[in-house]
Scaffold this motif. Structure first.
Motif, PDB file in Angstrom:
ATOM      1  N   UNK A 101      14.292   3.972   5.523  1.00  0.00           N
ATOM      2  CA  UNK A 101      14.007   4.150   6.947  1.00  0.00           C
ATOM      3  C   UNK A 101      12.599   4.713   7.146  1.00  0.00           C
ATOM      4  N   UNK A 102      12.236   5.717   6.362  1.00  0.00           N
ATOM      5  CA  UNK A 102      10.911   6.314   6.462  1.00  0.00           C
ATOM      6  C   UNK A 102       9.822   5.279   6.151  1.00  0.00           C
ATOM      7  N   UNK A 103      10.034   4.512   5.104  1.00  0.00           N
ATOM      8  CA  UNK A 103       9.047   3.500   4.727  1.00  0.00           C
ATOM      9  C   UNK A 103       8.904   2.459   5.834  1.00  0.00           C
TER      10      UNK A 103
ATOM     11  N   UNK B 218      14.048   1.231  -2.533  1.00  0.00           N
ATOM     12  CA  UNK B 218      15.066   0.637  -3.395  1.00  0.00           C
ATOM     13  C   UNK B 218      16.431   1.286  -3.205  1.00  0.00           C
ATOM     14  N   UNK B 219      16.452   2.585  -3.018  1.00  0.00           N
ATOM     15  CA  UNK B 219      17.732   3.289  -2.886  1.00  0.00           C
ATOM     16  C   UNK B 219      18.281   3.266  -1.462  1.00  0.00           C
ATOM     17  N   UNK B 220      17.536   2.654  -0.529  1.00  0.00           N
ATOM     18  CA  UNK B 220      18.013   2.579   0.848  1.00  0.00           C
ATOM     19  C   UNK B 220      17.973   3.930   1.531  1.00  0.00           C
ATOM     20  N   UNK B 221      18.829   4.122   2.488  1.00  0.00           N
ATOM     21  CA  UNK B 221      18.966   5.395   3.183  1.00  0.00           C
ATOM     22  C   UNK B 221      17.691   5.858   3.867  1.00  0.00           C
ATOM     23  N   UNK B 222      17.466   7.171   3.833  1.00  0.00           N
ATOM     24  CA  UNK B 222      16.324   7.763   4.522  1.00  0.00           C
ATOM     25  C   UNK B 222      14.990   7.294   3.964  1.00  0.00           C
TER      26      UNK B 222
ATOM     27  N   UNK C 132       0.843  -1.209   0.000  1.00  0.00           N
ATOM     28  CA  UNK C 132       0.000   0.000   0.000  1.00  0.00           C
ATOM     29  C   UNK C 132       0.874   1.253   0.000  1.00  0.00           C
ATOM     30  N   UNK C 133       1.957   1.225   0.760  1.00  0.00           N
ATOM     31  CA  UNK C 133       2.864   2.376   0.770  1.00  0.00           C
ATOM     32  C   UNK C 133       3.490   2.577  -0.606  1.00  0.00           C
ATOM     33  N   UNK C 134       3.839   1.477  -1.284  1.00  0.00           N
ATOM     34  CA  UNK C 134       4.330   1.598  -2.661  1.00  0.00           C
ATOM     35  C   UNK C 134       3.271   2.224  -3.562  1.00  0.00           C
TER      36      UNK C 134
END
Length: 164
Positions: free
Chosen positions: A141-143, A134-138, A125-127
């Motif tokens: 983390x947010x997802x 896919x790019x990692x990082x923030x 649902x978030x997608x």
């Protein structure tokens, strides 16, 4: 969010879908839209498949010849969605979930099938709403934080199981 139509279909025969699973999926979809303060009526489809079915879709649409747990097919972009002419709902997209893989992952991670399918539903649902990891990082983390917030609102934390 006003109304939410969740169309659920089962195109696999390898795993019996437990009682209450469809309601739990609807509640997961609703939790994400409420958390995101989504406005208007919405529609999403969720399809259960087996590993063979999801592998074929992964190959066809992502050129990856392997089974995966879930695929998301967003129909909107930047908060803009087509409207279903019959219902007036914003068409968010399609979620395709391998129940076979969900069973394996629930065992692997030591939690219930309900928790695993709940997680995969929230993740997808978030997608559909534009989140990515896919790019990692923030972004990742947010997802992840959003996933746990939505699941927690339903009692589907890592330690608990969904209760109807």
């Amino acid at each position: 969010m006003d109304k939410l139509k969740v169309i659920i279909s089962n195109e696999q025969k390898k795993v019996k879908i437990p009682a209450g699973m469809r309601l739990m999926i609807r509640r997961c979809c609703t939790a994400v839209l409420r958390m995101e303060k989504f406005e208007g009526d919405a529609e999403v489809s969720v399809t259960f498949v087996d590993d063979e079915g999801i592998r074929a879709m992964n190959k066809k649409f992502r050129d990856k010849d392997s089974a995966t747990d879930v695929l998301s097919f967003p129909l909107g972009e930047n908060g803009e969605y087509d409207l279903n002419p019959d219902t007036g709902c914003k068409e968010l997209g399609d979620i395709v979930l391998s129940v076979e893989r969900a069973v394996e992952q629930a065992q692997e991670f030591g939690h219930t099938l309900q928790r695993e399918i709940g997680y995969l539903t929230v993740h997808s649902m978030l997608h559909l709403l534009g989140y990515d990891h896919v790019n990692g990082g923030l972004e990742q983390l947010l997802m992840r934080e959003k996933e746990e917030e939505a699941l927690g609102s339903l009692g589907l934390t890592r330690d608990n199981t969904y209760v109807e």
